[in-house]
Design a protein around this motif. Sequence first.
Motif, PDB file in Angstrom:
ATOM      1  N   UNK A  75      44.367  34.217  47.257  1.00 42.19           N
ATOM      2  CA  UNK A  75      44.910  32.658  45.970  1.00 42.19           C
ATOM      3  C   UNK A  75      45.692  30.956  46.852  1.00 42.19           C
ATOM      4  N   UNK A  76      46.827  32.215  47.635  1.00 42.15           N
ATOM      5  CA  UNK A  76      47.723  30.982  47.633  1.00 42.15           C
ATOM      6  C   UNK A  76      47.036  29.898  49.064  1.00 42.15           C
ATOM      7  N   UNK A  77      46.169  30.803  50.026  1.00 42.91           N
ATOM      8  CA  UNK A  77      45.476  29.967  51.126  1.00 42.91           C
ATOM      9  C   UNK A  77      43.757  29.534  50.243  1.00 42.91           C
ATOM     10  N   UNK A  78      43.349  30.433  49.366  1.00 48.04           N
ATOM     11  CA  UNK A  78      42.720  29.223  49.257  1.00 48.04           C
ATOM     12  C   UNK A  78      42.226  29.277  47.711  1.00 48.04           C
ATOM     13  N   UNK A  79      42.852  28.334  47.455  1.00 45.46           N
ATOM     14  CA  UNK A  79      43.039  27.589  45.994  1.00 45.46           C
ATOM     15  C   UNK A  79      41.868  27.117  45.102  1.00 45.46           C
ATOM     16  N   UNK A  80      41.287  26.503  46.124  1.00 48.31           N
ATOM     17  CA  UNK A  80      40.108  26.082  45.643  1.00 48.31           C
ATOM     18  C   UNK A  80      39.146  27.388  45.220  1.00 48.31           C
ATOM     19  N   UNK A  81      38.934  27.716  46.212  1.00 46.93           N
ATOM     20  CA  UNK A  81      37.944  29.435  45.619  1.00 46.93           C
ATOM     21  C   UNK A  81      38.435  30.070  43.708  1.00 46.93           C
ATOM     22  N   UNK A  82      40.362  30.358  43.371  1.00 49.64           N
ATOM     23  CA  UNK A  82      40.683  30.577  43.188  1.00 49.64           C
ATOM     24  C   UNK A  82      40.216  30.036  41.202  1.00 49.64           C
ATOM     25  N   UNK A  83      40.393  28.655  41.417  1.00 53.63           N
ATOM     26  CA  UNK A  83      40.755  27.851  40.686  1.00 53.63           C
ATOM     27  C   UNK A  83      38.697  27.000  40.128  1.00 53.63           C
ATOM     28  N   UNK A  84      37.768  27.837  41.254  1.00 51.87           N
ATOM     29  CA  UNK A  84      36.380  27.572  41.021  1.00 51.87           C
ATOM     30  C   UNK A  84      36.625  28.671  39.766  1.00 51.87           C
ATOM     31  N   UNK A  85      35.950  30.070  40.598  1.00 58.02           N
ATOM     32  CA  UNK A  85      35.897  30.921  39.591  1.00 58.02           C
ATOM     33  C   UNK A  85      37.175  31.314  37.697  1.00 58.02           C
ATOM     34  N   UNK A  86      38.175  30.553  38.466  1.00 52.59           N
ATOM     35  CA  UNK A  86      39.278  30.998  37.217  1.00 52.59           C
ATOM     36  C   UNK A  86      39.252  30.206  36.473  1.00 52.59           C
ATOM     37  N   UNK A  87      38.816  29.309  36.737  1.00 53.73           N
ATOM     38  CA  UNK A  87      38.671  27.809  35.670  1.00 53.73           C
ATOM     39  C   UNK A  87      37.921  27.559  35.223  1.00 53.73           C
ATOM     40  N   UNK A  88      36.968  26.725  36.426  1.00 59.31           N
ATOM     41  CA  UNK A  88      36.217  26.300  36.545  1.00 59.31           C
ATOM     42  C   UNK A  88      35.198  26.551  35.766  1.00 59.31           C
ATOM     43  N   UNK A  89      35.137  28.066  35.694  1.00 58.66           N
ATOM     44  CA  UNK A  89      33.681  29.506  35.462  1.00 58.66           C
ATOM     45  C   UNK A  89      34.034  29.636  34.016  1.00 58.66           C
ATOM     46  N   UNK A 134      29.306  36.942  25.093  1.00 58.59           N
ATOM     47  CA  UNK A 134      29.011  36.942  26.975  1.00 58.59           C
ATOM     48  C   UNK A 134      30.666  37.351  27.299  1.00 58.59           C
ATOM     49  N   UNK A 135      30.610  38.383  28.136  1.00 58.96           N
ATOM     50  CA  UNK A 135      32.183  38.802  28.301  1.00 58.96           C
ATOM     51  C   UNK A 135      32.117  38.170  29.808  1.00 58.96           C
ATOM     52  N   UNK A 136      33.404  38.106  29.290  1.00 60.01           N
ATOM     53  CA  UNK A 136      33.201  37.391  31.697  1.00 60.01           C
ATOM     54  C   UNK A 136      34.298  38.513  32.193  1.00 60.01           C
ATOM     55  N   UNK A 137      33.426  39.246  32.729  1.00 58.74           N
ATOM     56  CA  UNK A 137      34.580  40.347  33.449  1.00 58.74           C
ATOM     57  C   UNK A 137      35.021  39.681  35.502  1.00 58.74           C
ATOM     58  N   UNK A 138      34.019  38.120  35.001  1.00 59.23           N
ATOM     59  CA  UNK A 138      33.952  37.817  36.873  1.00 59.23           C
ATOM     60  C   UNK A 138      35.323  37.400  36.829  1.00 59.23           C
ATOM     61  N   UNK A 139      36.108  37.094  38.178  1.00 56.26           N
ATOM     62  CA  UNK A 139      37.483  37.044  38.548  1.00 56.26           C
ATOM     63  C   UNK A 139      37.494  36.668  39.906  1.00 56.26           C
ATOM     64  N   UNK A 140      38.067  36.113  39.994  1.00 64.00           N
ATOM     65  CA  UNK A 140      38.790  35.950  41.773  1.00 64.00           C
ATOM     66  C   UNK A 140      40.349  36.771  41.938  1.00 64.00           C
ATOM     67  N   UNK A 184      26.198  33.098  38.827  1.00 67.28           N
ATOM     68  CA  UNK A 184      27.623  32.923  38.844  1.00 67.28           C
ATOM     69  C   UNK A 184      27.697  31.940  38.604  1.00 67.28           C
ATOM     70  N   UNK A 185      29.042  32.191  37.902  1.00 68.69           N
ATOM     71  CA  UNK A 185      29.779  31.456  36.649  1.00 68.69           C
ATOM     72  C   UNK A 185      30.498  30.105  36.811  1.00 68.69           C
ATOM     73  N   UNK A 186      30.089  30.085  38.072  1.00 70.41           N
ATOM     74  CA  UNK A 186      30.808  28.766  38.482  1.00 70.41           C
ATOM     75  C   UNK A 186      29.620  27.745  38.460  1.00 70.41           C
TER      76      UNK A 186
END
Length: 438
Positions: free
Chosen positions: A225-239, A213-219, A198-200
């Motif tokens: 993502x419009x209704x689940x922004x927290x998960x999108x940001x956790x995976x796509x930015x914090x990860x 490291x090749x990061x292919x993991x993404x939301x 889990x990249x988060x």
Amino acid sequence: MIEGLLVLELKVLVDERGWFKESWQRARMTAEGLPDFRPVQANVAFNSEKGTTRGLHAEPWDKLITVGTGRVQGGWCDLREGSPTYGQTQTVEIGPGTAVFVPRGVANGYQVLEDATTYLYLVNDHWSPDAGYVNVSHKLIDWPLTPRNLSEKDRNLSTELQPVPPRKILVTGSGGQVGRALRKVLPDAEFTTSADFDITAPPERNWRQYQAIINCAAYTAVDDAETDPARAWAVNAQGPAHLARIAAENNLTLVHLSTDYVFDGASERAYREDDPVAPLNVYGASKAAGEVAAGTAPRHYIVRTSWVVGEGKNFVDTMRGLAERDIRPQVVHDQKGRPTFASELAKGIAHLLTTQPEYGIYHLSNSGDEVGFDELAMAVYTGLHRDPDMVQPVTSEQYFEGKAHARRPSRSTLDTAKIEATGFVPQNWRVGLALYLL
């Protein structure tokens, strides 16, 4: 000569008190071609009698060797799997004015040429009894003196060579289209899914035994993502931020996949790497933030791509299924771009890791003409010997009428001139499509 084994001349300042030298000077030595190998441990071995012989030891780290007092003859044998100089040996006399960089996987040994010799070396991983050591007999080297004071272990080493595998490449999100394509291009890499990596919250690894490291993991659920922004940001930015920290601390290369959706589509030409980002939706904003995070790793390749087609759910396969059932689909005509076949994207990533051009952002899609999704659908129908007029072009407004959706860029064509300048020329998407539909 063993590839990657570097002999450096050190400036020794001598006066009536003795002498002084810089045995490690990062800025100067890297400018002279030494890899920036980031040492973490310094070791000293005192040898009381000349003729004392140690090795040959291939430990899982790089070394920079010199002497504090006296002289030694260094001896090496290349045990790196796949090396063009595998099995070759080399010797160099090392005095105070000499330093030798020994790459990981090259078996290292030395013989003392003067009494009371102090042998100094830096390594870029901490010693561990659990590390993977591959040792080979000192008899492979033609020493100037009769070897003496050998340890029991060194005395009994075999002359039979055992290859040392290279540092590993970790691929995250390997269950997706790009991850699956990378399995064919980089079969020896370590492939992980979100279930086991889990990249988060990245699990522990001995990161010094990795090279990239090749990061292919993404939301990638753009509308969700419009209704689940927290998960999108956790995976796509914090990860990516977590991976960038790991890469920076362990001198790894980070390859991070990004998207054309970081742009707003207002450009009248194909987007270049230095164009300002202006995402229209949460997904694009989270990916743009992920680019910033990934860019904090000193060694990084941010690979922007578009309209990925590979093994898994994708637009081309959806159109194929509709064509085979003789369905007349409505497809938007006001979103322009170019598809990227995952196989081509995987080849481009491998090219960056192999050729190591300047770090930064690279655009990578298949080449060819810019098309709308409707034209891509028509090409699929044509390739399957169906009437392309079965595809009904509509506007995005018409297609999404009454549906909750995220805004999409009207144009997301990527300019690939930068990666082409490194020697990688992407395949025309129409050729890729014909092969994909076979």
